[in-house]
Design an enzyme around this catalytic site. Structure first.
Site, PDB file in Angstrom:
ATOM      1  N   ARG A  88      26.088  53.891   4.437  1.00 16.16           N
ATOM      2  CA  ARG A  88      25.041  54.778   3.928  1.00 16.16           C
ATOM      3  C   ARG A  88      24.111  54.080   2.937  1.00 16.16           C
ATOM      4  O   ARG A  88      22.974  54.521   2.734  1.00 16.16           O
ATOM      5  CB  ARG A  88      25.660  56.024   3.294  1.00 16.16           C
ATOM      6  CG  ARG A  88      26.576  55.753   2.111  1.00 16.16           C
ATOM      7  CD  ARG A  88      27.330  57.018   1.710  1.00 16.16           C
ATOM      8  NE  ARG A  88      28.225  56.807   0.575  1.00 16.16           N
ATOM      9  CZ  ARG A  88      27.862  56.971  -0.688  1.00 16.16           C
ATOM     10  NH1 ARG A  88      26.618  57.341  -0.970  1.00 16.16           N
ATOM     11  NH2 ARG A  88      28.717  56.770  -1.664  1.00 16.16           N
ATOM     12  N   THR A 125      20.536  47.900  -3.343  1.00 14.85           N
ATOM     13  CA  THR A 125      20.124  48.996  -4.220  1.00 14.85           C
ATOM     14  C   THR A 125      19.048  48.580  -5.217  1.00 14.85           C
ATOM     15  O   THR A 125      18.659  49.369  -6.072  1.00 14.85           O
ATOM     16  CB  THR A 125      21.336  49.547  -4.991  1.00 14.85           C
ATOM     17  OG1 THR A 125      21.985  48.468  -5.681  1.00 14.85           O
ATOM     18  CG2 THR A 125      22.319  50.209  -4.058  1.00 14.85           C
ATOM     19  N   GLU A 146      32.078  40.072 -10.547  1.00 15.87           N
ATOM     20  CA  GLU A 146      31.207  39.813 -11.687  1.00 15.87           C
ATOM     21  C   GLU A 146      31.918  39.023 -12.778  1.00 15.87           C
ATOM     22  O   GLU A 146      31.316  38.166 -13.437  1.00 15.87           O
ATOM     23  CB  GLU A 146      30.679  41.141 -12.246  1.00 15.87           C
ATOM     24  CG  GLU A 146      29.452  40.992 -13.122  1.00 15.87           C
ATOM     25  CD  GLU A 146      28.734  42.307 -13.296  1.00 15.87           C
ATOM     26  OE1 GLU A 146      27.759  42.539 -12.568  1.00 15.87           O
ATOM     27  OE2 GLU A 146      29.155  43.110 -14.145  1.00 15.87           O
TER      28      GLU A 146
END
Length: 309
Positions: A87, A176, A264
Site C-alpha cells: 500500500r 514516503t 538506522e
C-alpha cells in the site's frame, strides 16, 4: 651496452615522472575545492562544518552555480533507488516520482531504480529526456519480517549486478518522501549522510544509539557525532555497497547473539566509524507533521509521517 641501457631506462623513467606530474597538476587544477562552492560563514545560526571538516549543507552555504560549472563537464549519471511495496507503493510512488522528476538533479541524467513486489505501471508524467527507469522485482521468497533487511539485500544485489557500471553516484530513498524544492548537484559526493531532522536539535546524550555492547551497532555512551536518518543516503555505488554490506554483516552478527537492532542504528555505527564526506541538513528530510524551526529556511524534501502507515 649496459651504460646505454641504463641511460635509456633513466630517460624513460624521467619521462614517465614528468608525464605523471603533468597530469597530476592538471587534475589538481580541475579539482573543485571546498572553498570554491561552500561558505560556512553564511549560516552562523547552525552547525555548518563537522569536526572532521566535512560540509553540512544548509540553504545559503553553497553556490550551486559553481558546482554546476564543475559537474557539467563530467557527463554524469546518478542513480536514485526507491523501495516501494504494498500500500505504500499505491499511496506514495506516484507522488515520489512526480516530485523527483521535477526537482531531483534537473538537467542531469538520472536512472530511477524502482524496487517493488509486483509490476507497476509508471504514472502518466511528462518525463524529462534525461530520465530513465528500471524496475526490479523483489521475489516472494526474499520477504522477511524485517523490511529494511529486504530493502538492503535487494539494493546490494542490484548494485553488484546492474547499478555499479551504470552510474557515477547512487542515492537510496524511501517512497514516503516528497521533493518540494530543487535538490541539485550540491548533494553529490563520495559518501553522503542525512542528518535526522528530529534528533539534530536534541542533546547528543539523548540520541537513540544502540548501547548494548554485544551488538555490532553499539556506540558507547559518551561517543558519537550526529544522529543520521536512513531515509536518504548516497555516494558512489561502491561506497553505498560497502555501507549495505557492513549493515548486513552487523545484522548477521546480532542475530547469532539473538539481538535485534534497527537499520538506522547500524547506519549510525557505520558513519561513526567511517565519517561521511558530506552531510545533508534537516532541510533535506523534514518531517511533514512538524512546522519547521527558523533554522530550516527551505524544506527541500518532506518526509511523510511513518505514524500514518
Amino acid at each position: 651496452m649496459d651504460r646505454k641501457r641504463k641511460m635509456l631506462l633513466l630517460i624513460l623513467g624521467l619521462s614517465l615522472f614528468l608525464l605523471f606530474d603533468h597530469y597530476s597538476r592538471k587534475n589538481q587544477e580541475e579539482e573543485l575545492q571546498l572553498s570554491d562552492w561552500f561558505d560556512p560563514r553564511k549560516r552562523p545560526d547552525v552547525i555548518t562544518t563537522t569536526s572532521w571538516l566535512a560540509p553540512i549543507l544548509w540553504e545559503g552555504t553553497f553556490s550551486r552555480e559553481a558546482l554546476e560549472k564543475h559537474y557539467r563537464k563530467q557527463n554524469l549519471t546518478t542513480g536514485l533507488a526507491v523501495f516501494a511495496t504494498g500500500r505504500l507503493a499505491d499511496q506514495y510512488l506516484e507522488l515520489f516520482l512526480r516530485s523527483a522528476n521535477k526537482y531531483f538533479l534537473t538537467g542531469y541524467r538520472v536512472i530511477f531504480y524502482l524496487m517493488v513486489d509486483t509490476l507497476v505501471r509508471l504514472p502518466q508524467i511528462r518525463w524529462g529526456p534525461l530520465r530513465q527507469f528500471k524496475v526490479f522485482i523483489v521475489t516472494e521468497d526474499s520477504w522477511w519480517a524485517n523490511a529494511d533487511l529486504v530493502r538492503m539485500k535487494s539494493l546490494a544485489k542490484h548494485i553488484i549486478w546492474d547499478i555499479q557500471g551504470e552510474v557515477d553516484f547512487l542515492f537510496s530513498m524511501t517512497v514516503t518522501q516528497i521533493f518540494q524544492k530543487n535538490v541539485g548537484v550540491e548533494v553529490l559526493g563520495e559518501s553522503v549522510a542525512q542528518l535526522h531532522a528530529w534528533w539534530y536539535f536534541k542533546n547528543r546524550a539523548s540520541f537513540p544509539y544502540e548501547r548494548r555492547p554485544k551488538s555490532a551497532a553499539c556506540i558507547p555512551f559518551g561517543q558519537g557525532d550526529f544522529y543520521y536518518d536512513g531515509a536518504f543516503v548516497g555516494g558512489t555505488p561502491l561506497e553505498v555497497l560497502n555501507l549495505v554490506e557492513e549493515y548486513l554483516n552487523g545484522i548477521i552478527h546480532d542475530l547469532r547473539l539473538r539481538l535485534n537492532s534497527t537499520y538506522e542504528k547500524h547506519l549510525n555505527k557505520y558513519f561513526f566509524l567511517r565519517k561521511p564526506a558530506k552531510l545533508l541538513s534537516p532541510e533535506y528530510n523534514w518531517d511533514a507533521d512538524f512546522y519547521p524551526p527558523p533554522q530550516v529556511q527551505y524544506v527541500k524534501v518532506a518526509q511523510q509521517s511513518k505514524r500514518r502507515h
